[in-house]
Design a protein around this motif. Structure first.
Motif, PDB file in Angstrom:
ATOM      1  N   ARG C  12       0.853  -1.187   0.000  1.00  0.00           N
ATOM      2  CA  ARG C  12       0.000   0.000   0.000  1.00  0.00           C
ATOM      3  C   ARG C  12       0.888   1.236   0.000  1.00  0.00           C
ATOM      4  O   ARG C  12       1.898   1.276   0.698  1.00  0.00           O
ATOM      5  CB  ARG C  12      -0.893   0.030   1.249  1.00  0.00           C
ATOM      6  CG  ARG C  12      -2.151  -0.799   1.153  1.00  0.00           C
ATOM      7  CD  ARG C  12      -3.009  -0.602   2.394  1.00  0.00           C
ATOM      8  NE  ARG C  12      -2.303  -1.012   3.614  1.00  0.00           N
ATOM      9  CZ  ARG C  12      -2.284  -2.252   4.089  1.00  0.00           C
ATOM     10  NH1 ARG C  12      -2.943  -3.204   3.473  1.00  0.00           N
ATOM     11  NH2 ARG C  12      -1.620  -2.528   5.191  1.00  0.00           N
ATOM     12  N   PHE C  13       0.536   2.220  -0.814  1.00  0.00           N
ATOM     13  CA  PHE C  13       1.155   3.551  -0.701  1.00  0.00           C
ATOM     14  C   PHE C  13       0.096   4.440  -0.077  1.00  0.00           C
ATOM     15  O   PHE C  13      -0.851   4.840  -0.746  1.00  0.00           O
ATOM     16  CB  PHE C  13       1.574   4.089  -2.072  1.00  0.00           C
ATOM     17  CG  PHE C  13       2.759   3.365  -2.665  1.00  0.00           C
ATOM     18  CD1 PHE C  13       4.006   3.427  -2.047  1.00  0.00           C
ATOM     19  CD2 PHE C  13       2.635   2.641  -3.834  1.00  0.00           C
ATOM     20  CE1 PHE C  13       5.096   2.781  -2.597  1.00  0.00           C
ATOM     21  CE2 PHE C  13       3.730   1.983  -4.385  1.00  0.00           C
ATOM     22  CZ  PHE C  13       4.963   2.048  -3.766  1.00  0.00           C
ATOM     23  N   GLY C  14       0.255   4.745   1.206  1.00  0.00           N
ATOM     24  CA  GLY C  14      -0.794   5.503   1.890  1.00  0.00           C
ATOM     25  C   GLY C  14      -2.055   4.666   1.905  1.00  0.00           C
ATOM     26  O   GLY C  14      -2.048   3.529   2.371  1.00  0.00           O
ATOM     27  N   ASP C  15      -3.152   5.220   1.366  1.00  0.00           N
ATOM     28  CA  ASP C  15      -4.411   4.490   1.371  1.00  0.00           C
ATOM     29  C   ASP C  15      -4.591   3.662   0.109  1.00  0.00           C
ATOM     30  O   ASP C  15      -5.562   2.919  -0.018  1.00  0.00           O
ATOM     31  CB  ASP C  15      -5.591   5.480   1.477  1.00  0.00           C
ATOM     32  CG  ASP C  15      -5.529   6.252   2.781  1.00  0.00           C
ATOM     33  OD1 ASP C  15      -4.961   5.707   3.739  1.00  0.00           O
ATOM     34  OD2 ASP C  15      -6.034   7.390   2.817  1.00  0.00           O
ATOM     35  N   VAL C  16      -3.679   3.825  -0.827  1.00  0.00           N
ATOM     36  CA  VAL C  16      -3.861   3.158  -2.112  1.00  0.00           C
ATOM     37  C   VAL C  16      -3.200   1.792  -2.073  1.00  0.00           C
ATOM     38  O   VAL C  16      -2.011   1.664  -1.810  1.00  0.00           O
ATOM     39  CB  VAL C  16      -3.240   3.993  -3.249  1.00  0.00           C
ATOM     40  CG1 VAL C  16      -3.606   3.385  -4.599  1.00  0.00           C
ATOM     41  CG2 VAL C  16      -3.704   5.433  -3.158  1.00  0.00           C
ATOM     42  N   GLU C  17      -3.988   0.765  -2.326  1.00  0.00           N
ATOM     43  CA  GLU C  17      -3.449  -0.586  -2.354  1.00  0.00           C
ATOM     44  C   GLU C  17      -3.013  -0.888  -3.783  1.00  0.00           C
ATOM     45  O   GLU C  17      -3.837  -1.085  -4.666  1.00  0.00           O
ATOM     46  CB  GLU C  17      -4.522  -1.579  -1.904  1.00  0.00           C
ATOM     47  CG  GLU C  17      -3.975  -2.970  -1.693  1.00  0.00           C
ATOM     48  CD  GLU C  17      -4.985  -3.862  -0.988  1.00  0.00           C
ATOM     49  OE1 GLU C  17      -6.038  -4.111  -1.590  1.00  0.00           O
ATOM     50  OE2 GLU C  17      -4.721  -4.282   0.155  1.00  0.00           O
ATOM     51  N   VAL C  18      -1.697  -0.862  -4.028  1.00  0.00           N
ATOM     52  CA  VAL C  18      -1.247  -1.104  -5.397  1.00  0.00           C
ATOM     53  C   VAL C  18      -1.101  -2.595  -5.664  1.00  0.00           C
ATOM     54  O   VAL C  18      -1.213  -3.030  -6.794  1.00  0.00           O
ATOM     55  CB  VAL C  18       0.076  -0.381  -5.721  1.00  0.00           C
ATOM     56  CG1 VAL C  18      -0.140   1.116  -5.819  1.00  0.00           C
ATOM     57  CG2 VAL C  18       1.136  -0.690  -4.692  1.00  0.00           C
ATOM     58  N   ILE C  19      -0.808  -3.357  -4.613  1.00  0.00           N
ATOM     59  CA  ILE C  19      -0.767  -4.821  -4.780  1.00  0.00           C
ATOM     60  C   ILE C  19      -1.624  -5.451  -3.699  1.00  0.00           C
ATOM     61  O   ILE C  19      -1.276  -5.427  -2.532  1.00  0.00           O
ATOM     62  CB  ILE C  19       0.677  -5.342  -4.659  1.00  0.00           C
ATOM     63  CG1 ILE C  19       1.547  -4.572  -5.636  1.00  0.00           C
ATOM     64  CG2 ILE C  19       0.716  -6.866  -4.872  1.00  0.00           C
ATOM     65  CD1 ILE C  19       2.497  -5.324  -6.434  1.00  0.00           C
ATOM     66  N   PRO C  20      -2.792  -5.979  -4.087  1.00  0.00           N
ATOM     67  CA  PRO C  20      -3.602  -6.714  -3.116  1.00  0.00           C
ATOM     68  C   PRO C  20      -2.923  -8.054  -2.838  1.00  0.00           C
ATOM     69  O   PRO C  20      -2.035  -8.433  -3.598  1.00  0.00           O
ATOM     70  CB  PRO C  20      -4.931  -6.913  -3.843  1.00  0.00           C
ATOM     71  CG  PRO C  20      -4.710  -6.555  -5.265  1.00  0.00           C
ATOM     72  CD  PRO C  20      -3.357  -5.968  -5.436  1.00  0.00           C
ATOM     73  N   PRO C  21      -3.296  -8.743  -1.763  1.00  0.00           N
ATOM     74  CA  PRO C  21      -2.580  -9.950  -1.391  1.00  0.00           C
ATOM     75  C   PRO C  21      -2.319 -10.856  -2.598  1.00  0.00           C
ATOM     76  O   PRO C  21      -3.223 -11.171  -3.353  1.00  0.00           O
ATOM     77  CB  PRO C  21      -3.514 -10.628  -0.384  1.00  0.00           C
ATOM     78  CG  PRO C  21      -4.224  -9.488   0.240  1.00  0.00           C
ATOM     79  CD  PRO C  21      -4.383  -8.448  -0.841  1.00  0.00           C
ATOM     80  N   LEU C  22      -1.064 -11.219  -2.786  1.00  0.00           N
ATOM     81  CA  LEU C  22      -0.643 -11.883  -4.022  1.00  0.00           C
ATOM     82  C   LEU C  22       0.234 -13.075  -3.691  1.00  0.00           C
ATOM     83  O   LEU C  22       1.108 -12.990  -2.824  1.00  0.00           O
ATOM     84  CB  LEU C  22       0.102 -10.843  -4.859  1.00  0.00           C
ATOM     85  CG  LEU C  22       0.687 -11.226  -6.220  1.00  0.00           C
ATOM     86  CD1 LEU C  22       0.625 -10.028  -7.150  1.00  0.00           C
ATOM     87  CD2 LEU C  22       2.111 -11.698  -6.071  1.00  0.00           C
ATOM     88  N   ASN C  23      -0.006 -14.203  -4.354  1.00  0.00           N
ATOM     89  CA  ASN C  23       0.790 -15.413  -4.159  1.00  0.00           C
ATOM     90  C   ASN C  23       1.439 -15.822  -5.466  1.00  0.00           C
ATOM     91  O   ASN C  23       0.810 -15.768  -6.515  1.00  0.00           O
ATOM     92  CB  ASN C  23      -0.099 -16.560  -3.665  1.00  0.00           C
ATOM     93  CG  ASN C  23      -0.614 -16.270  -2.271  1.00  0.00           C
ATOM     94  OD1 ASN C  23       0.123 -16.323  -1.303  1.00  0.00           O
ATOM     95  ND2 ASN C  23      -1.902 -15.920  -2.184  1.00  0.00           N
ATOM     96  N   LEU C  24       2.696 -16.203  -5.383  1.00  0.00           N
ATOM     97  CA  LEU C  24       3.406 -16.585  -6.599  1.00  0.00           C
ATOM     98  C   LEU C  24       4.595 -17.460  -6.235  1.00  0.00           C
ATOM     99  O   LEU C  24       5.284 -17.211  -5.244  1.00  0.00           O
ATOM    100  CB  LEU C  24       3.887 -15.329  -7.341  1.00  0.00           C
ATOM    101  CG  LEU C  24       4.590 -15.543  -8.677  1.00  0.00           C
ATOM    102  CD1 LEU C  24       3.608 -16.072  -9.720  1.00  0.00           C
ATOM    103  CD2 LEU C  24       5.198 -14.244  -9.169  1.00  0.00           C
ATOM    104  N   ASP C  25       4.821 -18.482  -7.057  1.00  0.00           N
ATOM    105  CA  ASP C  25       5.975 -19.357  -6.868  1.00  0.00           C
ATOM    106  C   ASP C  25       6.890 -19.236  -8.063  1.00  0.00           C
ATOM    107  O   ASP C  25       6.445 -19.360  -9.201  1.00  0.00           O
ATOM    108  CB  ASP C  25       5.502 -20.825  -6.776  1.00  0.00           C
ATOM    109  CG  ASP C  25       5.516 -21.304  -5.349  1.00  0.00           C
ATOM    110  OD1 ASP C  25       6.538 -21.079  -4.674  1.00  0.00           O
ATOM    111  OD2 ASP C  25       4.495 -21.890  -4.927  1.00  0.00           O
ATOM    112  N   ILE C  26       8.153 -18.994  -7.813  1.00  0.00           N
ATOM    113  CA  ILE C  26       9.107 -18.952  -8.905  1.00  0.00           C
ATOM    114  C   ILE C  26      10.139 -20.037  -8.640  1.00  0.00           C
ATOM    115  O   ILE C  26      10.815 -20.019  -7.604  1.00  0.00           O
ATOM    116  CB  ILE C  26       9.768 -17.565  -9.007  1.00  0.00           C
ATOM    117  CG1 ILE C  26       8.700 -16.527  -9.379  1.00  0.00           C
ATOM    118  CG2 ILE C  26      10.889 -17.574 -10.030  1.00  0.00           C
ATOM    119  CD1 ILE C  26       9.130 -15.116  -9.175  1.00  0.00           C
ATOM    120  N   GLU C  27      10.219 -21.003  -9.575  1.00  0.00           N
ATOM    121  CA  GLU C  27      11.111 -22.144  -9.376  1.00  0.00           C
ATOM    122  C   GLU C  27      12.545 -21.765  -9.671  1.00  0.00           C
ATOM    123  O   GLU C  27      12.810 -20.830 -10.432  1.00  0.00           O
ATOM    124  CB  GLU C  27      10.695 -23.299 -10.304  1.00  0.00           C
ATOM    125  CG  GLU C  27       9.311 -23.854 -10.042  1.00  0.00           C
ATOM    126  CD  GLU C  27       9.183 -24.426  -8.627  1.00  0.00           C
ATOM    127  OE1 GLU C  27      10.192 -24.947  -8.109  1.00  0.00           O
ATOM    128  OE2 GLU C  27       8.086 -24.340  -8.044  1.00  0.00           O
TER     129      GLU C  27
END
Lengths: 289, 274, 334
Positions: C12-27
């Motif tokens: 979040r930047f201040g009140d702005v959520e630029v990335i909501p909860p995110l899941n990722l796997d990089i092998e």
């Protein structure tokens, strides 16, 4: 974490400069305001008393005050006119393809580095002196009567000296702006059939507007405070003919030891400077991003 | 415009430009010439060829104790500049590299303190100096000069620091540099040219300051600007000597000034014109 | 090793959520490309992994260890910046040596790695120059060299080619791909250019407004885009997205057909139209077909030698097995 630590460190790093300038702004100005309401003369420090608005009324009713305001305005406007018009002309000339451009630049900007008392003394004694000055030599060469500049045209003489000091500044800044002018834009205008005069009016001048604005703003701030040039040449005279507001207040404080009166004058100077600053900022604000 | 101009046109422009340049430079040139004349020559009409005597320079040094104000000028201008840099470098650094919402406002406010007329605070500063014994001391004047030039120093440094791209600092962090390494090996080398320019300009401004130096000194701490102002009294009648003193007062700063043209524009316009 | 796992990472930047909860796997060893339009959060995501931004929530694991609060210097990652971010006051050699100097690698080893990197990147003749004296492509190589010598767990690339001209871009693309094949190190690459994503990636992550729209191999994304956004973003020229009656015929709100999956004929077909603009590239020809009665101008890719021109009337036939169907929410209908 890292960035949060940086933020508090940044606050700590900014603090000294901000606190110093805050003190520097508030304390002396507050004291000036306080003194301006006192009857306080250094020659008679025991007779200090509350004066109310007396110092302001006194200053206001003093004919020297209006002379000083008028002289201040004439000095600022006179110097601004000479330096801006002259600066544009010289900048345009130096920007042309000339031999020895570097040396020409150095010669032209040199007066700016001459400290005010020296500048004033050079002009007073070398150039404008009624018997030994270069102007007098020229006048005699043509069989004319030499002019006693500081007696006959005191304010004009000071305007000439100050303009000589500030012309390099205006030239240098306008030249910098001129050199950033896009050559292709000029060529496009030429293809569109614009003559050199209309290119100057429609392209060059608007391009330099910001630089001209900056020159006017900055010079005004410095020109309101012209002091050493007057001290060295005319001492504000004859009479009040070349006394500006700065010099008038200096005289009240340091020669008449009138602390209250000088403080009231100082407050008036602050108000005037702010009016000028606000007026200028607003009038030309659109040019400053 | 990069375009071939006929040689005749070029000579015409050159002649005009040199004429104007020499006209503007003439008062300085004539002072230099007069300083090399004898007193007798100096008052016997217009002449551009002096007898190249150095007697006036010697006279100024021996009779007027020239070296004392000269030393004062050096101490005051360099001292106030170093003081200002010590305060301003961290401030400009913080504002450039971790700006907040208020950074712009703070900078504008700093600029506005520069608009306060010096004469408005003449009375309190004069009285403070009188009462605290700072009058005519180098330390008092050094602090004064530091304060009046601080906004310019902060602004100038800020504009230089702003030009260091943030990605380079991030690259250093990614490359494994600690904060100390980052400052030592990356930031400082990149900031040095800007700091040097700022220093140069500020020394020039402090050297030439002529309001507070005249108000707050008499003999002990008087720098060249105050020293020369005293020549407006009867001594001024010695033309060659006056010229020699003037030349000595302006020569060092004139030469420094020639090297600082670019920085001058930037510093005095608070970065508004580059 | 370079296995990177994001668990519920939020920014979040201040009140702005630029990335909501995110899941990722990089092998380990994967070449992963984050792609999306500008402002989709792809660079922010990369900077979170790098540690140049603090997360607002969630965890970042590197090789199974929690690195969420580890400063960037100690994550063992190397980054190549869009502006190259070379140190202007150091020679190329010193630029490349800098990370090793920070890690106190001994001098002989430094020299060996610099020589190897310079040879691999054609920089040997430029080692004593300053970055200011190099061309854009050379600067980019120096930035890559500086990353290589660290022997990082993973390389992070932030739009590294966007400041290069078209010809250089293609060349550098190849070089980076070769580098990956040679080093077999994990690479995470951010770009807004889907061609770069398609040509380089093992795995593409399509992002929009901080959300992952789809993760998959380039051909997965090409063959089965999960929604309209991915369908429109992957593939060049863009997929034709048609609404209205033509879509209703296929029981969909929108149907998508790629330009290369439409047959052009002068005599017969499903849709009739007229050629607006035709672009003859030699190898291919692109037609922009108007007046079809469909909701959009239809882009068609045909062979290079086809003899049809502006104004000709043509018939179009979409390959029925290559028609993508989407519902009213824009999601793929299986």
């Amino acid at each position: 974490m890292a960035t949060r630590q940086t933020a508090s460190l940044a606050r700590l790093m900014r603090a000294p400069a901000i606190i110093l300038l805050l003190i520097w702004m508030i304390v002396p100005l507050g004291m000036t305001l306080y003194y301006s309401f006192l009857n306080y003369n250094l020659l008679n420090p025991t007779g200090t008393s509350w004066a109310g608005w007396f110092n302001y009324q006194y200053f206001y009713s003093d004919p020297a005050f209006f002379d000083a305001i008028w002289n201040t305005l004439a000095l600022v406007l006179g110097v601004l006119t000479i330096t801006v018009v002259g600066g544009i002309a010289i900048a345009l000339l130096i920007d042309k393809p000339i031999f020895g451009q570097g040396i020409v630049r150095i010669l032209v900007i040199s007066p700016f580095f001459v400290m005010p008392p020296v500048a004033a003394l050079i002009w007073k004694n070398m150039i404008m002196h009624p018997s030994y000055g270069v102007f007098a030599d020229i006048a005699r060469f043509f069989g004319a009567q030499p002019v006693d500049w500081f007696a006959q045209f005191p304010l004009t003489s000071i305007i000439i000296i100050v303009a000589w000091q500030w012309l390099p500044f205006a030239t240098l800044i306008l030249l910098t702006a001129l050199q950033s002018l896009d050559g292709e834009q000029m060529e496009a205008a030429e293809m569109d059939g614009a003559g050199s005069l209309s290119r100057f009016i429609h392209l060059t001048l608007p391009h330099m507007a910001r630089a001209i604005t900056v020159v006017i703003l900055i010079q005004t701030i410095f020109l309101l405070g012209i002091y050493a040039e007057i001290l060295v040449t005319t001492n504000g005279g004859p009479g009040n003919a070349s006394t500006n507001l700065t010099y008038l207040i200096y005289r009240a404080a340091r020669l008449n030891f009138d602390i209250g009166g000088a403080a009231a004058g100082g407050i008036i100077a602050v108000i005037l400077a702010n009016i000028v600053a606000v007026f200028l900022m607003r009038a030309v604000g659109k040019n400053l991003d | 415009m990069a375009r071939a101009v006929s040689t005749r046109t070029r000579i015409g422009y050159t002649a005009a430009a040199w004429f104007v340049a020499l006209l503007i430079f003439f008062p300085i040139l004539y002072t230099i010439i007069t300083s090399l004349k004898t007193e007798q020559e100096a008052i016997s009409g217009f002449s551009l060829i002096p007898s190249f005597t150095l007697s006036s320079f010697e006279a100024v040094q021996t009779q007027n104790d020239y070296w004392k104000p000269f030393t004062n000028s050096v101490i005051l201008s360099v001292g106030s500049t170093i003081l200002a840099l010590i305060v301003a470098i961290p401030a400009a650094w913080a504002m450039a590299f971790s700006p907040t919402k208020n950074t712009k406002n703070i900078l504008m406010w700093m600029l506005s303190t520069k608009m306060m007329p010096a004469v408005a605070v003449l009375v309190p500063i004069y009285l403070i100096f009188l009462r605290t014994g700072l009058m005519d001391t180098r330390i008092g004047l050094t602090v004064m000069l530091m304060l009046i030039n601080l906004p310019i120093v902060v602004w100038m440094l800020y504009t230089y620091f702003r030009e260091i791209p943030g990605e380079i600092l991030e690259a250093a962090r990614m490359d494994g540099a600690s904060l100390k390494d980052e400052i030592l090996y990356v930031l400082t080398p990149m900031a040095v040219p800007g700091i040097a320019s700022t220093m140069l300009l500020n020394v020039i401004l402090a050297w030439n300051e002529a309001f507070w130096t005249i108000q707050l000194t008499t003999t002990n701490a008087a720098p060249l600007s105050a020293f020369i102002a005293s020549f407006s009294s009867p001594q001024g009648l010695f033309w060659a000597k006056l010229s020699a003193a003037s030349v000595m007062a302006i020569a060092p700063i004139l030469i420094m000034g020639w090297f600082s043209q670019k920085q001058l524009v930037r510093g005095l316009t608070f970065g508004a014109v580059k | 090793m370079g296995r990177i796992t994001l668990e519920n990472v939020t920014k979040r930047f201040g009140d702005v959520e630029v990335i909501p909860p995110l899941n990722l796997d990089i092998e380990d060893g994967e070449f992963v490309v984050f792609v999306g339009p500008s402002g989709c959060g792809k660079s922010t995501l990369l900077r979170l992994i790098a540690g140049l931004e603090d997360t607002s929530g969630g965890q970042i694991l590197i090789d199974g260890n929690d690195a969420t609060d580890t400063p960037p210097a100690r994550r063992g990652l190397a980054m190549v910046f869009q502006s190259y971010a070379l140190y202007p006051h150091m020679s190329v050699r010193k630029n490349i040596a800098f990370p090793m100097r920070m890690a106190n690698v001994d001098q002989a080893e430094q020299d060996r790695r610099i020589a190897a990197a310079a040879a691999a990147l054609n920089l040997t003749d430029y080692l004593d120059r300053r970055p200011g004296q190099l061309s854009g492509g050379q600067r980019q190589r120096v930035a890559i060299g500086r990353a290589i010598v660290r022997e990082p767990a993973a390389f992070l690339f932030d739009e590294p080619l966007s400041n290069l001209d078209a010809a250089l871009r293609v060349g550098m693309r190849l070089e980076i791909s070769e580098l990956h094949q040679r080093l077999k190190t994990t690479m995470i690459y951010v770009t807004h250019d889907q061609v770069e994503a398609m040509t380089m990636a093992d795995k593409i992550v399509v992002l929009r407004a901080g959300h992952i729209e789809q993760v998959g191999s380039p051909m997965d994304l090409y063959r089965t885009p999960r929604n309209l956004f991915v369908a429109g973003f992957i593939g060049s020229p863009k997929m034709n997205l048609i609404t209205g009656p033509a879509a209703a015929d296929h029981d969909a709100t929108t149907i998508g057909v790629r330009p290369e999956h439409i047959k052009v004929s002068a005599t017969e077909g499903t849709w009739k139209g007229r050629i607006g603009v035709s672009e003859h590239l030699g190898s291919d020809t692109f037609f922009y077909i108007e007046d079809t009665g469909l909701s959009e101008t239809i882009t068609v890719r045909a062979g290079g030698e086809i003899d049809l021109h502006h104004g000709d009337t043509v018939w179009l036939t979409p390959d029925p097995t290559k028609i993508h169907r989407f519902d009213a929410q824009g999601d793929r209908i299986a």
